[in-house]
Design an enzyme around this catalytic site. Structure first.
Site, PDB file in Angstrom:
ATOM      1  N   SER A  87      38.676  27.297  28.248  1.00  0.00           N
ATOM      2  CA  SER A  87      38.161  28.566  27.708  1.00  0.00           C
ATOM      3  C   SER A  87      37.706  28.429  26.257  1.00  0.00           C
ATOM      4  O   SER A  87      36.828  29.148  25.801  1.00  0.00           O
ATOM      5  CB  SER A  87      39.239  29.647  27.782  1.00  0.00           C
ATOM      6  OG  SER A  87      40.320  29.295  26.932  1.00  0.00           O
ATOM      7  N   ARG A 137      42.218  24.762  35.821  1.00  0.00           N
ATOM      8  CA  ARG A 137      42.880  23.679  36.576  1.00  0.00           C
ATOM      9  C   ARG A 137      41.954  23.060  37.606  1.00  0.00           C
ATOM     10  O   ARG A 137      42.124  21.909  37.989  1.00  0.00           O
ATOM     11  CB  ARG A 137      44.158  24.199  37.230  1.00  0.00           C
ATOM     12  CG  ARG A 137      43.943  25.317  38.249  1.00  0.00           C
ATOM     13  CD  ARG A 137      45.268  25.977  38.583  1.00  0.00           C
ATOM     14  NE  ARG A 137      45.168  27.006  39.619  1.00  0.00           N
ATOM     15  CZ  ARG A 137      44.743  28.256  39.434  1.00  0.00           C
ATOM     16  NH1 ARG A 137      44.343  28.632  38.224  1.00  0.00           N
ATOM     17  NH2 ARG A 137      44.718  29.121  40.427  1.00  0.00           N
ATOM     18  N   GLU A 233      50.749  27.417  40.551  1.00  0.00           N
ATOM     19  CA  GLU A 233      49.598  28.282  40.259  1.00  0.00           C
ATOM     20  C   GLU A 233      48.830  28.665  41.518  1.00  0.00           C
ATOM     21  O   GLU A 233      48.328  29.784  41.615  1.00  0.00           O
ATOM     22  CB  GLU A 233      48.655  27.599  39.259  1.00  0.00           C
ATOM     23  CG  GLU A 233      49.266  27.468  37.870  1.00  0.00           C
ATOM     24  CD  GLU A 233      48.242  27.135  36.804  1.00  0.00           C
ATOM     25  OE1 GLU A 233      48.316  26.033  36.246  1.00  0.00           O
ATOM     26  OE2 GLU A 233      47.348  27.971  36.539  1.00  0.00           O
ATOM     27  N   HIS A 249      68.967   7.977  36.437  1.00  0.00           N
ATOM     28  CA  HIS A 249      69.991   7.932  35.400  1.00  0.00           C
ATOM     29  C   HIS A 249      70.541   9.311  35.074  1.00  0.00           C
ATOM     30  O   HIS A 249      71.293   9.472  34.120  1.00  0.00           O
ATOM     31  CB  HIS A 249      69.421   7.263  34.145  1.00  0.00           C
ATOM     32  CG  HIS A 249      68.980   5.849  34.414  1.00  0.00           C
ATOM     33  ND1 HIS A 249      69.815   4.760  34.309  1.00  0.00           N
ATOM     34  CD2 HIS A 249      67.789   5.366  34.870  1.00  0.00           C
ATOM     35  CE1 HIS A 249      69.156   3.659  34.651  1.00  0.00           C
ATOM     36  NE2 HIS A 249      67.915   4.005  34.999  1.00  0.00           N
ATOM     37  N   LYS A 339      48.875  36.292  28.203  1.00  0.00           N
ATOM     38  CA  LYS A 339      47.951  36.077  27.078  1.00  0.00           C
ATOM     39  C   LYS A 339      47.564  37.415  26.447  1.00  0.00           C
ATOM     40  O   LYS A 339      47.441  37.515  25.215  1.00  0.00           O
ATOM     41  CB  LYS A 339      46.726  35.295  27.550  1.00  0.00           C
ATOM     42  CG  LYS A 339      47.028  33.823  27.846  1.00  0.00           C
ATOM     43  CD  LYS A 339      45.789  33.036  28.287  1.00  0.00           C
ATOM     44  CE  LYS A 339      46.149  31.572  28.507  1.00  0.00           C
ATOM     45  NZ  LYS A 339      45.010  30.746  28.966  1.00  0.00           N
TER      46      LYS A 339
HETATM   47  O1  PA5 Z   1      45.555  27.178  34.834  1.00  0.00           O
HETATM   48  C1  PA5 Z   1      45.381  27.905  33.869  1.00  0.00           C
HETATM   49  O2  PA5 Z   1      44.614  28.886  33.883  1.00  0.00           O
HETATM   50  C2  PA5 Z   1      46.151  27.623  32.595  1.00  0.00           C
HETATM   51  O3  PA5 Z   1      47.072  26.598  32.774  1.00  0.00           O
HETATM   52  C3  PA5 Z   1      45.187  27.305  31.447  1.00  0.00           C
HETATM   53  O4  PA5 Z   1      44.571  26.057  31.660  1.00  0.00           O
HETATM   54  C4  PA5 Z   1      45.961  27.320  30.127  1.00  0.00           C
HETATM   55  O5  PA5 Z   1      46.488  28.606  29.905  1.00  0.00           O
HETATM   56  C5  PA5 Z   1      45.112  26.899  28.943  1.00  0.00           C
HETATM   57  O6  PA5 Z   1      43.883  27.569  28.920  1.00  0.00           O
HETATM   58  P1  PA5 Z   1      42.554  26.713  28.681  1.00  0.00           P
HETATM   59  O7  PA5 Z   1      42.523  25.732  29.812  1.00  0.00           O
HETATM   60  O8  PA5 Z   1      41.444  27.685  28.742  1.00  0.00           O
HETATM   61  O9  PA5 Z   1      42.714  26.065  27.352  1.00  0.00           O
END
Ligand code: PA5
Length: 344
Positions: A87, A137, A233, A249, A339
């Site tokens: 983003s 992701r 997710e 361990h 967020k």
């Molecule tokens: O899967 C997601 O949406 C999050 O893990 C984001 O990747 C994370 O919040 C970070 O945001 P960005 O990838 O925009 O930096």
């Protein structure tokens, strides 16, 4: 940011996205060997974690993945920062850039835009522009390939080429109606050491309603973390991960009384060093006698190709699992809510 592509679509186009990213970044010049910090969170941060693991396995330079505010206290300005944020608006990653500016580090960014791209313009830092319209992701190939093109990891060019082949990129151009099938690692759903190949759907069926413990040795511990995050997710289901040999361990002791729904997922490379193969065997005999073990073997020759074959398998399993769980894989509403709360 509104994502226009569903997780399912992008997961099927993983190889095509990888090929597109390779084409787009083939003119990238590798940095000089040295110390590089790759800052990023979540779906963007995994690119840095994979890069760190690859540098640890292959050599060529020192890469430190960083997923927190600011930069490590040992950073003294001699490092180069690569900030990866899909983003471009992730608070932790932006604060890393601010710290790099304070320290006088050279820095650059990989992003679709946002505040990160604006900082790049303001400070004259190079910005690799990534195509918008994906969940972060799901954009892993788009973020990882240009990152790796910048890092002089030993053998990286050949590894990228082989990874593209293994992921089926050559037969699946972006925008093709029929996407490449995921690579089919050999997997033994019954936990056998060399069983038949299991499909992602069959693996997902064994994980539904269970608590997966996902394990890998070396760089595959990072891939295990990707599986964990994707299951959370996409399938909205908790999972656990850990690394071999470290788990032998500490965590191994907890297997004395595992949760009744525990399942082990063992991520393995072909032709592992004998000491790694022996450790898997001994750990299973000592701790997992009464636990289902799903064994998944990577495909390919190079570490990158192997690891990405299992990243894609895990991504595919997580989407199958979402369907079994009756949830939509694409939205991550709680992250968006969090967020918003932090912005207030
Ligand atoms: O899967 C997601 O949406 C999050 O893990 C984001 O990747 C994370 O919040 C970070 O945001 P960005 O990838 O925009 O930096």
């Amino acid at each position: 940011m509104a994502a226009t592509n569903s997780i399912e679509t992008d997961m099927q186009r993983f190889g095509a996205l990888f090929a597109a990213a390779t084409d787009a970044s083939e003119d990238a010049q590798p940095l000089a060997a040295g110390s590089v910090i790759v800052a990023g969170m979540g779906g963007s941060g995994i690119a840095g974690r994979l890069a760190q693991a690859l540098a640890e396995r292959c050599g060529g330079l020192r890469v430190s993945a960083w997923s927190d505010y600011g930069l490590p206290a040992w950073a003294d300005g001699s490092e180069r920062l690569i900030a990866v944020s899909y983003s471009g608006n992730t608070a932790e990653t932006l604060s890393g850039v601010e710290r790099a500016i304070e320290l006088g580090c050279g820095w650059e960014a990989i992003t679709t835009g946002g505040r990160l791209a604006a900082l790049g313009r303001e400070y004259g830092a190079p910005v690799t522009a990534i195509e918008p319209g994906h969940q972060p992701r799901a954009a892993l190939p788009l973020l990882l390939v240009p990152l790796l093109q910048r890092l002089p990891i030993a053998g990286i060019a050949a590894q990228l080429t082989e990874a593209g082949e293994v992921l089926g990129a050559a037969v699946s151009p972006v925008g093709a109606a029929t996407a490449a099938s995921p690579p089919a690692p050999a997997a033994a759903p019954d936990g056998g050491e060399s069983g038949a190949t299991a499909s992602p759907a069959a693996i997902a069926a064994q994980l539904a309603g269970k608590l997966p413990f996902i394990y890998g040795a070396g760089g595959l511990a990072t891939v295990a973390y990707r599986w964990r995050c994707q299951i959370a997710e996409n399938a909205k289901q908790l999972a656990v991960h850990h690394a071999l040999p470290e788990l032998d361990h500490n965590e191994i002791v907890g297997w004395a009384s595992p949760p009744p729904n525990a399942v082990v997922v063992a991520l393995r490379e072909p032709d592992e060093p004998a000491r790694v193969a022996a450790r898997w065997k001994a750990t299973r005999a000592a701790a997992w006698r009464d636990v289902p073990v799903i064994e998944c073997r990577a495909r390919g020759e190079s570490p990158l190709a192997r690891w990405l074959s299992l990243v894609h398998l895990g991504d595919t399993v997580s989407v199958e699992l979402a369907h079994l769980n009756g949830v939509e894989p694409t939205p991550v509403r709680v992250i968006e809510e969090l967020k918003r709360r932090l912005d207030d």
